[in-house]
Enzyme design. Sequence first.
Site, PDB file in Angstrom:
ATOM      1  N   ASP A 194       0.587  -1.039   0.207  1.00  0.00           N
ATOM      2  CA  ASP A 194       0.243  -0.055  -0.265  1.00  0.00           C
ATOM      3  C   ASP A 194       0.600   1.305  -0.251  1.00  0.00           C
ATOM      4  O   ASP A 194       2.107   0.770   0.576  1.00  0.00           O
ATOM      5  CB  ASP A 194      -0.910   0.086   1.431  1.00  0.00           C
ATOM      6  CG  ASP A 194      -1.862   1.066   1.513  1.00  0.00           C
ATOM      7  OD1 ASP A 194      -2.462   1.211   1.053  1.00  0.00           O
ATOM      8  OD2 ASP A 194      -1.473   1.721   1.893  1.00  0.00           O
TER       9      ASP A 194
ATOM     10  N   GLU B  56       1.531  -0.677  -4.779  1.00  0.00           N
ATOM     11  CA  GLU B  56       0.885   0.813  -5.601  1.00  0.00           C
ATOM     12  C   GLU B  56       1.078   2.102  -5.315  1.00  0.00           C
ATOM     13  O   GLU B  56       1.583   2.899  -4.172  1.00  0.00           O
ATOM     14  CB  GLU B  56      -0.521   0.662  -4.471  1.00  0.00           C
ATOM     15  CG  GLU B  56      -1.162   2.248  -4.924  1.00  0.00           C
ATOM     16  CD  GLU B  56      -2.353   2.280  -4.154  1.00  0.00           C
ATOM     17  OE1 GLU B  56      -3.709   2.830  -3.881  1.00  0.00           O
ATOM     18  OE2 GLU B  56      -1.707   2.416  -2.502  1.00  0.00           O
TER      19      GLU B  56
END
Length: 541
Positions: free
Chosen positions: A199, A264
Site C-alpha cells: 500500500d 501501489e
Amino acid sequence: MSDWWRGAIVYQIYPRSYQDSDGDGLGDLKGIISRLDHVASLGVDAIWLSPIATSPMKDMGYDVSNYTDIDPLFGTLDDFDALVDKAHGLGLKVILDQVLSHTSDKHPWFGESRASRTNDRADWYVWADPKPDGTPPNNWLSVFGGPAWEWEPRRKQYYLHNFLNEQPDLNMHNPDVQDAILDVMRFWLDRGVDGFRLDTVNYYFHDAAQRDNPANPDAAKNPPRETYGWQLYTRSKNQPENIAFLQRMRALTDSYDARMMVGEVGDGGETGMKIMGEYTRGTDRLHMCYNFEMLSPGFSAKHFRGAIEAYKAAAPDGWPSWSFSNHDVPRHVTRWAEHSVDHDALARQSVALLMAFEGTIGIYQGEELGLPEAELEYSELTDPPGLRFWPEVKGRDGCRTPMVWDDGAHGGFSTGTPWLPVKPPHLARTVAAQEAANDSVLHAYRDTIAFRKSAPALHSGKTEFLDLPEPVLAFRRVAKGQVLTCLFNLSATPVTLKITGTAAPVGPSQYVTIAGGQLSLGANGFAYLDGAGITLAATKG
C-alpha cells in the site's frame, strides 16, 4: 516457477464484503474459504486480500495496530492458515496487503513514541516542532483533507499523517523502523504467503528537511474538489531514499522461493509513470507496480496507448501491473458509461481489453459480474473522504459493497445486516443468475481469461501499436510464432476500417464483421485477429 507472477491474473478480494460466515454482516476468512472455488473457476492465478491485520478500522484496516495477527472481525491466524492451504490446493497464490508507510495511532509503537521525546521509539514516527506561531512545520496536506500534521501535547510536537490523523507515518529514515518492517514481512513469508501488495509504496520516505511542497499550477485554473489537489507532492512522498529500502525488501523476498511484491504508486499521469518505472526497473527493486492511470476516467486509444508506452519508456526492462477497478476508485463500468449504450457490452469489452495488455493483470471482486458503482445515501457511508466532502466527493463505499452470490438474503452475502447495503442493481447480477445465462458477463470473463492463458502472444508477447484514428485502439502482440492483432472500438458509435490480408477473429469477439475488404466494429466492438500479414487503415469520410 519463480516468476509465476509474470503475465499472471490476480483477483482482489475485499474481505469485509466477500462472504459473511457468521451472520454479523461482515465478511470473514471462513467466508472467503467457502467461495474460493468460484475464484478458481475464473481461471485466475492468485488472490490479493485487502488488509486483515488487527485494526481499529478507522480506515477499514489500512490503519494497522498489530502487524502479526488477524483482526477478530475476520477470524484467527488458524483461519488464515486454512485459507492459504485451501487456496494453494486450488492452484491459487495468496498475496497479502501490507500497509507499511503508516500505522494506527493505537499501535504500541506509536503509543510509546508519542509518550516522550526520549523513549526508545521516540524517532520511529515523523515528528516536528511547530513554527514560532504554533502552526505546523510546513504546508504538507493530507490525502483525506486538511493539514498532514496533528498536534501531540505530550511531546509538544506535531506528527505527520498523510492520511487520517489516526494513521501516523512511520519514520523510514530510522534503520530500526526499516528492520521492524522487514521482520513483519518475514513473519508472513514464513507463514506461506506468496507475495505482498504494498500500500502507498511511494509514501515510505519524506523529505528529511521537511521543506514545503510547491503549489500545483493547474489547481488555480481548475480548482480540485479536495484540498489535496492543490499541491505537487515533491517533498512529502516520492523521495529518492525509497529505492534503497525497496532493494532491501527485494533481497528479503528473493531469499524465499517464488515470492513477489506489487507496489501501489499513489499517483497517475507523468509522475505516476516515472515513479512506477523507477521502482520496477532492473531486478533488485519491486517485481511490479501499478498506478492510478488505468484507474482513472480516461477511456480513449490515446489514453491507454500513452500509459503503456510511458511505462515502457520509463522501465524498458520492467514489468507492469494493470487494473481497471479496485477498492479505491468507482467501478469502471460506471466510470466509463458515457462511452457505451450497453452496460454488458462495455463490461465484455473491458475484460477483453485488459486481458490483451502486456503485464500482470488485476481484477476486482464483482467486476466479473459487471457490477456498477453502488449509489449510496449519506447515512449509509463509512468512508472518511465521503463523510467529510459529501456530496461533491462520494467516497469509496460505492465500490466496496458486498458481493452478490444468489437470491438469498442480501444476495447471499450475509444472514445479518450487511455493513454496507446491497442495492437492487447488484441483486440483478448475482453469480447464480449469471451462471445460468450463457451470454453473461461472468461467462465472458471466464472465456476471455482462458483465451489469454491459451494464447502465448497475450500471455508473454511484446506489444506493437498500430496508428489508427480514435476511437480505435489497435496493437499487435507477438510471441512463440503467434501474431494477434487486437482491435477495440472505444466508443458507442460503429466504425469501419479497411483491411487487407487473411483475417479471422479468434477467441472472444463482439460486434465484428469482415467482408469485402472492410472490417466493421459495432459500439464497443472488439476482436483478436490471427495472422501476420494483416494491414488496417482508416476509411475516408
